[in-house]
Design an enzyme around this catalytic site. Sequence first.
Site, PDB file in Angstrom:
ATOM      1  N   ASN A  46     -13.738  42.248 -43.047  1.00  0.00           N
ATOM      2  CA  ASN A  46     -13.642  41.996 -41.536  1.00  0.00           C
ATOM      3  C   ASN A  46     -14.849  42.413 -40.712  1.00  0.00           C
ATOM      4  OD1 ASN A  46     -11.060  40.894 -41.947  1.00  0.00           O
ATOM      5  ND2 ASN A  46     -10.091  42.595 -41.195  1.00  0.00           N
ATOM      6  N   ARG A 407     -16.047  27.744 -40.656  1.00  0.00           N
ATOM      7  CA  ARG A 407     -17.187  28.840 -40.905  1.00  0.00           C
ATOM      8  C   ARG A 407     -16.615  29.446 -42.322  1.00  0.00           C
ATOM      9  NH1 ARG A 407     -16.604  32.428 -36.489  1.00  0.00           N
ATOM     10  NH2 ARG A 407     -18.360  31.081 -35.570  1.00  0.00           N
ATOM     11  N   HIS A 437      -9.261  21.413 -36.213  1.00  0.00           N
ATOM     12  CA  HIS A 437      -8.368  22.671 -36.633  1.00  0.00           C
ATOM     13  C   HIS A 437      -7.022  22.418 -36.876  1.00  0.00           C
ATOM     14  CE1 HIS A 437      -7.101  26.789 -36.098  1.00  0.00           C
ATOM     15  NE2 HIS A 437      -8.050  26.952 -37.195  1.00  0.00           N
ATOM     16  N   ARG A 566      -1.460  39.257 -33.198  1.00  0.00           N
ATOM     17  CA  ARG A 566      -2.140  39.999 -34.188  1.00  0.00           C
ATOM     18  C   ARG A 566      -3.446  40.746 -33.860  1.00  0.00           C
ATOM     19  NH1 ARG A 566      -4.134  36.253 -38.306  1.00  0.00           N
ATOM     20  NH2 ARG A 566      -6.366  36.744 -37.308  1.00  0.00           N
ATOM     21  N   HIS A 594       0.160  34.725 -39.093  1.00  0.00           N
ATOM     22  CA  HIS A 594      -0.762  33.656 -38.653  1.00  0.00           C
ATOM     23  C   HIS A 594       0.113  32.643 -37.710  1.00  0.00           C
ATOM     24  CE1 HIS A 594      -3.523  30.218 -39.907  1.00  0.00           C
ATOM     25  NE2 HIS A 594      -4.339  31.198 -39.668  1.00  0.00           N
TER      26      HIS A 594
END
Length: 685
Positions: A46, A407, A437, A566, A594
């Site tokens: 991350n 990405r 998306h 989150r 998610h």
Amino acid sequence: MPTTHENLLNRELALIEFNRRVMAQAEEERLPLLERLKFLCIVSSNMDEFAEVRVAWLKEAAQLTPDRILADGSKPAEVLTRLSEAAHALVREQYRLLREEIFPALRTEGIIFMRRNEWDSEQKAWVRDYFFRELMPILTPIGLDPSHPFPKLLNKSLNFIIELEGADAFGRESGIAIVQAPRILPRVIKLPAKLCGGNQHSFVFLSSILHSHVQELFPGMTVKGCYQFRVTRDSDLNVDDDDVKNLRTALQGELRQRQYGDAVRLEIADTCPTHMEEFLLHTFNLQQQDIYRVDGPVNLVRLMQVPDKVDRPDLKFAPFEATLPPALAKKTPLFEAIRKNDILLHHPFQSFQPVIDMLVNAATDPEVVAIKMTVYRTGTDSVLMESLIAAARAGKQVTVVVELMARFDEEANISWASRLEDAGAHVVYGVFGYKVHAKMLLVVRREEGQLKRYVHLGTGNYHPRTARLYTDFGLLTCNEDIVSDVNDLFVQITGLGRAGELKHLYQSPFTLHNMIISAIDREIDHAQAGKPAQIIAKMNALLEPQVIQALYRASQAGVKISLIIRGVCALRPGVEGLSENITVRSIVGRFLEHTRVFYFYNDKAEDMYIASADWMGRNFFRRIETCVPILDVKLKRRIMKEGLRIYLDDNTNAWEMQADGSYRRRMARGKGRCAQETLLQEYSS
């Protein structure tokens, strides 16, 4: 009241806070040991992306627009300074945890990372043989002098800076050399058990092997020091729409340069002397705040491979078997089951297999005449993509919207786009300037002489692997209004023309933002009329200022607002007179949360939506997204129970956000309640 800078939190600092919550999983002694190691590696992964994208953007902004005022009122340079302090503290704690807790605990379990001073004579001999057999033939030391300038180093590659003394065969006395470890080589090497008293899990680091034999690369010279380092570069891609005639070709050119973008971060061994540090900082045009001295491997991400090399199920999460929905458990044909009722899939607790089956069967079903699908992230090895290729080769009308700008998945998507085109599929890259998306799959069958359409709409990607690691919802339906909306969206993306009015779906960049604002305002009206008013929303991030302003207004009107976010959240909860009716919590556990679920009480109508979009500016205005209402009352209740209430009751993996942007762990008083574990148990029973 208007949203002032003081009422918005900084996005980048919120990302650091999120990684603190992830690292807390690595600190959690109740978790299996190898899973704790994985969480520590996830933090590094991350932070890599954080440096490559967010820090890189801030650095560019600080240089080009230094007086720019960001959402929280800060200037780019100010944020960079605060970020550096927070990130350095996080990394220090990460390496302390690795050295003082994780490594010792692994050693107790017989999983040993052997230091050079621990090798006995036989182990040293094996390491020496490995060096000459596997490393020496492919290493290329670069001695720095006027004819050997500092080499172009790949982004995030493992390198060594060597300090030398003496002259070589040509009389050169550079004093410094660079050695880059080839990426093809593993960073962690398992020693033969026979050399370790039968222990199956003894490892050495590639860096240790090179350190112990670096002298072999510089015969006749004296190696005074060898120090590992790693440079992180700006990895965002910029494609100028004024010059683009073919997006795929332009993107392929940009991808070749990604590995050599501007340096944004330097990680070095903590033993590296100051003069070598200054040399590297000057070489990469970095400042002191950009350097991270670490006592351990400079790339912890590569430790992620260790659990796969260790056969210790007792040190990993117990495996689980995802179940099928009752409507499909009796082997009812998929399309027949969808015709009877909408089907809701809750991953990873329920299997992703029905989505795979929908596409695999469609590829060979003689009644299927057309397939349309969006692809954002699907991986390099995908049965879904192979099925699309097979369908195209079988003569079916296959249309695939491939998002080339996803990405770090650009190369995989370019490859799939090429293969799909070769198979005869219609491939489009969305709408230039807007990332696609949305998660949509449309199958058209000929049934009883008429065309019948079936769709899947989801909150997650068409990626079978992440479907076992991420929580997501998916809806299978043949509702005529919804399938018509989905078809209209595909036509809108692939063709030209104005956006028409949809019957049920909301979409970005046209109607979703207005719908969310209107739904919040409607709750305000109900509260002001003395009626019960409530909003519950679950997503990955909340940043969009207008939505935050609307939520503040709703709180002041008395609307009860529960947010489950989150990651990053720019809203300040619990501020008297501003947001005292808003709570924000983050769930960090075994699975990556998610799902995007939005619930509005709406005077007992209880509107429920699942979406591909977070409440961020990019999702509302710069992406093509979908948001679908859940029309079936039973499915609404299921989502409320499984996707919202159970997370609001969690007192094990829940973190409660404070007004200053910090988080407090929700500690169980009495019986612990963990949403993810409860769902695993319910679906496995």
